[in-house]
Design a protein around this motif. Structure first.
Motif, mmCIF file in Angstrom:
data_model
loop_
_atom_site.group_PDB
_atom_site.id
_atom_site.type_symbol
_atom_site.label_atom_id
_atom_site.label_comp_id
_atom_site.label_asym_id
_atom_site.label_seq_id
_atom_site.Cartn_x
_atom_site.Cartn_y
_atom_site.Cartn_z
ATOM 1 N N LEU A 14 -5.066 15.383 -5.736
ATOM 2 C CA LEU A 14 -5.051 15.786 -4.337
ATOM 3 C C LEU A 14 -4.984 17.305 -4.204
ATOM 4 N N LEU A 15 -4.174 17.949 -5.047
ATOM 5 C CA LEU A 15 -4.096 19.409 -5.038
ATOM 6 C C LEU A 15 -5.441 20.029 -5.412
ATOM 7 N N ALA A 16 -6.056 19.489 -6.443
ATOM 8 C CA ALA A 16 -7.339 20.037 -6.887
ATOM 9 C C ALA A 16 -8.415 19.837 -5.825
ATOM 10 N N GLY A 17 -8.431 18.670 -5.204
ATOM 11 C CA GLY A 17 -9.445 18.378 -4.206
ATOM 12 C C GLY A 17 -9.292 19.163 -2.926
ATOM 13 N N SER A 18 -8.074 19.590 -2.619
ATOM 14 C CA SER A 18 -7.829 20.335 -1.380
ATOM 15 C C SER A 18 -7.760 21.839 -1.601
ATOM 16 N N GLY A 19 -7.820 22.270 -2.862
ATOM 17 C CA GLY A 19 -7.778 23.697 -3.147
ATOM 18 C C GLY A 19 -6.422 24.336 -2.955
ATOM 19 N N ILE A 20 -5.358 23.547 -2.968
ATOM 20 C CA ILE A 20 -4.003 24.075 -2.792
ATOM 21 C C ILE A 20 -3.427 24.459 -4.156
ATOM 22 N N ASP A 21 -2.876 25.656 -4.240
ATOM 23 C CA ASP A 21 -2.347 26.185 -5.492
ATOM 24 C C ASP A 21 -1.086 25.423 -5.896
ATOM 25 N N PRO A 22 -1.049 24.799 -7.070
ATOM 26 C CA PRO A 22 0.168 24.125 -7.523
ATOM 27 C C PRO A 22 1.380 25.045 -7.593
ATOM 28 N N ALA A 23 1.150 26.358 -7.729
ATOM 29 C CA ALA A 23 2.270 27.298 -7.786
ATOM 30 C C ALA A 23 3.016 27.383 -6.463
ATOM 31 N N ARG A 73 0.849 -1.190 0.000
ATOM 32 C CA ARG A 73 0.000 0.000 0.000
ATOM 33 C C ARG A 73 0.886 1.242 0.000
ATOM 34 N N GLY A 74 0.251 2.417 -0.128
ATOM 35 C CA GLY A 74 1.018 3.654 -0.146
ATOM 36 C C GLY A 74 0.204 4.811 0.386
ATOM 37 N N GLN A 75 0.874 5.927 0.631
ATOM 38 C CA GLN A 75 0.220 7.160 1.053
ATOM 39 C C GLN A 75 0.870 8.316 0.303
ATOM 40 N N LEU A 76 0.091 9.348 0.026
ATOM 41 C CA LEU A 76 0.648 10.574 -0.529
ATOM 42 C C LEU A 76 0.027 11.766 0.172
ATOM 43 N N ALA A 77 0.750 12.898 0.144
ATOM 44 C CA ALA A 77 0.294 14.059 0.903
ATOM 45 C C ALA A 77 0.863 15.335 0.319
ATOM 46 N N VAL A 78 0.238 16.444 0.714
ATOM 47 C CA VAL A 78 0.784 17.785 0.524
ATOM 48 C C VAL A 78 1.129 18.300 1.914
ATOM 49 N N CYS A 79 2.351 18.798 2.085
ATOM 50 C CA CYS A 79 2.802 19.288 3.389
ATOM 51 C C CYS A 79 3.235 20.741 3.280
ATOM 52 N N ASP A 80 3.191 21.456 4.403
ATOM 53 C CA ASP A 80 3.743 22.811 4.412
ATOM 54 C C ASP A 80 5.249 22.736 4.604
ATOM 55 N N LEU A 81 5.898 23.873 4.749
ATOM 56 C CA LEU A 81 7.362 23.902 4.812
ATOM 57 C C LEU A 81 7.906 23.511 6.178
ATOM 58 N N ALA A 82 7.021 23.161 7.116
ATOM 59 C CA ALA A 82 7.455 22.572 8.380
ATOM 60 C C ALA A 82 7.189 21.070 8.395
ATOM 61 N N GLY A 83 6.698 20.527 7.279
ATOM 62 C CA GLY A 83 6.413 19.107 7.192
ATOM 63 C C GLY A 83 5.049 18.704 7.706
ATOM 64 N N ARG A 84 4.204 19.676 8.069
ATOM 65 C CA ARG A 84 2.861 19.343 8.535
ATOM 66 C C ARG A 84 1.970 18.985 7.356
ATOM 67 N N VAL A 85 1.190 17.917 7.511
ATOM 68 C CA VAL A 85 0.328 17.440 6.438
ATOM 69 C C VAL A 85 -0.877 18.374 6.279
ATOM 70 N N LEU A 86 -1.061 18.890 5.068
ATOM 71 C CA LEU A 86 -2.205 19.749 4.750
ATOM 72 C C LEU A 86 -3.320 18.955 4.081
ATOM 73 N N LEU A 126 5.751 9.242 5.316
ATOM 74 C CA LEU A 126 5.403 10.570 4.818
ATOM 75 C C LEU A 126 6.191 11.652 5.544
ATOM 76 N N THR A 127 6.309 11.517 6.878
ATOM 77 C CA THR A 127 7.079 12.493 7.656
ATOM 78 C C THR A 127 8.524 12.526 7.191
ATOM 79 N N ARG A 173 -4.070 14.682 2.542
ATOM 80 C CA ARG A 173 -3.486 13.336 2.489
ATOM 81 C C ARG A 173 -4.493 12.369 1.887
ATOM 82 N N SER A 174 -3.985 11.345 1.212
ATOM 83 C CA SER A 174 -4.853 10.285 0.720
ATOM 84 C C SER A 174 -4.070 8.992 0.623
ATOM 85 N N ASP A 175 -4.793 7.891 0.656
ATOM 86 C CA ASP A 175 -4.162 6.593 0.443
ATOM 87 C C ASP A 175 -3.868 6.426 -1.040
ATOM 88 N N ALA A 176 -2.907 5.575 -1.332
ATOM 89 C CA ALA A 176 -2.523 5.343 -2.719
ATOM 90 C C ALA A 176 -2.254 3.859 -2.906
#
Length: 372
Positions: A127-136, A88-101, A352-353, A103-106
């Motif tokens: 995941l970016l589209a679903g969470s509203g996080i700007d790819p930029a 199994r796997g996991q993927l995530a978007v994190c901020d610059l302190a490593g905090r998960v913004l 992920l951490t 996450r989803s299973d993969a």
């Protein structure tokens, strides 16, 4: 205490002092670096403009206007991370302190990197589209995979991971073995520990070595493969490596297959949690066999902590008990005098951490910041 700067201090060095050492005012930066006030001001202004540093007028006053306090801005960007195992796997978007913004299973890694990477890029985009996080906002990508990799070259199964990531997101990718990323994650969860051995029991037996506060990968990135250890039980089925009697077979429940042909690690964990005597005995014996190798590693590396993780987290007490039994018997008195052997503190989140820690150490390094 801030680490001394032994060369001309760049903007990247200033960020390191603020982010890692907590230097919080321009005056303190000047004292630590020896830079002039205009030079400090110029570097700080550059970091603020790039969103990496913020300032707040809440410093302690000595009678006049309180000094502005500088702080690292964890919200100044994001990183994409994924940790892919065999099952199994996991993927995530994190901020610059490593905090998960977000996450989803993969799904687990596919049989080849060429098949896995396109699917993974699409999953990150979703995941970016679903969470509203700007790819930029993305500043880098970190990936852990269940194979030996060429870490420096960024190659997995002879495929370079950076080109497709650059094409999709415009940022660099950083790659490591999934056990190393879990070791990096557990290191984050053990503040003050500089020497740690992480042992993962899953479809294989792997280890990640933290020595002197840094991951140790070996000459070619193959350090930590400890799964192939012969055991005396006769008739064991061969594991994926082709060797009969491998620890992988014991820890994976081969002895249990005589009773249940459908046994796997989740089933084994469930039976251990239910207190099944045969399963508990099997795990304790598997722990002893793993302990034979870990004892050698303890003598060689002298870690402060041995962390056990993998698919048996939550049902690993007998496994750890067997491992402790052999390690304390076979390792030197000095190496075990203050040694701790304990289960993972992060569980499935360790990978992920660790991926976040790996990519942030690269994209926020003085060299990378200066290259901006």
């Amino acid at each position: 205490m801030p680490r001394p700067v032994t060369r001309p201090c760049t903007t990247g060095d200033v960020l390191r002092l603020i982010r890692e050492d907590g230097v919080a005012t321009r005056a303190d930066l000047g004292r630590v670096t020896g830079l002039s006030r205009p030079a400090v001001a110029s570097r700080v202004a550059d970091l603020i403009a790039r969103g990496l540093v913020v300032e707040r007028a809440d410093g302690p006053s000595t009678g006049g206007r309180p000094p502005a306090r500088l702080a690292f801005n964890a919200a100044g960007g994001t990183v994409l991370v994924a940790n892919l195992g065999q099952s199994r796997g996991q993927l995530a978007v994190c901020d610059l302190a490593g905090r998960v913004l977000a996450r989803s299973d993969a799904p687990p890694a596919d049989v080849t990197a060429g098949k896995t990477l396109p699917r993974l890029l699409d999953q990150w985009s979703d995941l970016l589209a679903g969470s509203g996080i700007d790819p930029a906002s993305i500043r880098g990508v970190g990936l852990g995979v269940p194979d030996a990799v060429e870490h420096v070259a960024g190659r997995w199964d002879r495929v370079e991971v950076s080109p497709p990531v650059l094409e999709r997101f415009g940022v660099p990718a950083h790659l490591d073995n999934e056990v190393n990323t879990a070791a990096l994650g557990e290191h984050q969860a053990h503040p003050g520990v500089q020497d740690l051995l992480f042992v993962k029991v899953s479809t294989g037996i792997g280890a990640g070595v933290i020595a002197g506060g840094a991951i140790q990968r070996g000459a070619l990135g193959a350090a930590g493969e400890i799964g192939h250890v012969p055991v005396p039980a006769a008739g064991d089925a061969p594991c994926r490596c082709g060797n009969t009697g491998c620890v992988e077979a014991v820890a994976g429940g081969t002895a249990l297959l005589a009773r249940s042909s459908a046994a796997d690690l989740p089933a084994l964990a469930a039976m251990a949690r239910a207190g099944d005597p045969a399963t508990v005995a099997l795990l304790r014996e598997a722990g002893r066999r793993i302990g034979e190798v870990v004892a050698t590693a303890v003598n060689l590396l002298n870690p402060a902590v041995v962390v056990l993780g993998g698919d048996l987290v939550g049902a690993d007490e007998p496994l750890i008990a067997g491992l402790r039994e052999v390690v304390y018997q076979r390792s030197t008195v000095l190496a075990t005098r203050s040694l701790r052997i304990e289960p993972s503190r992060l569980g499935e989140s360790a990978g992920l951490t660790g991926c976040a820690a790996m990519v942030l150490a690269n994209v926020l390094s003085p060299e990378a910041v200066d290259a901006l």
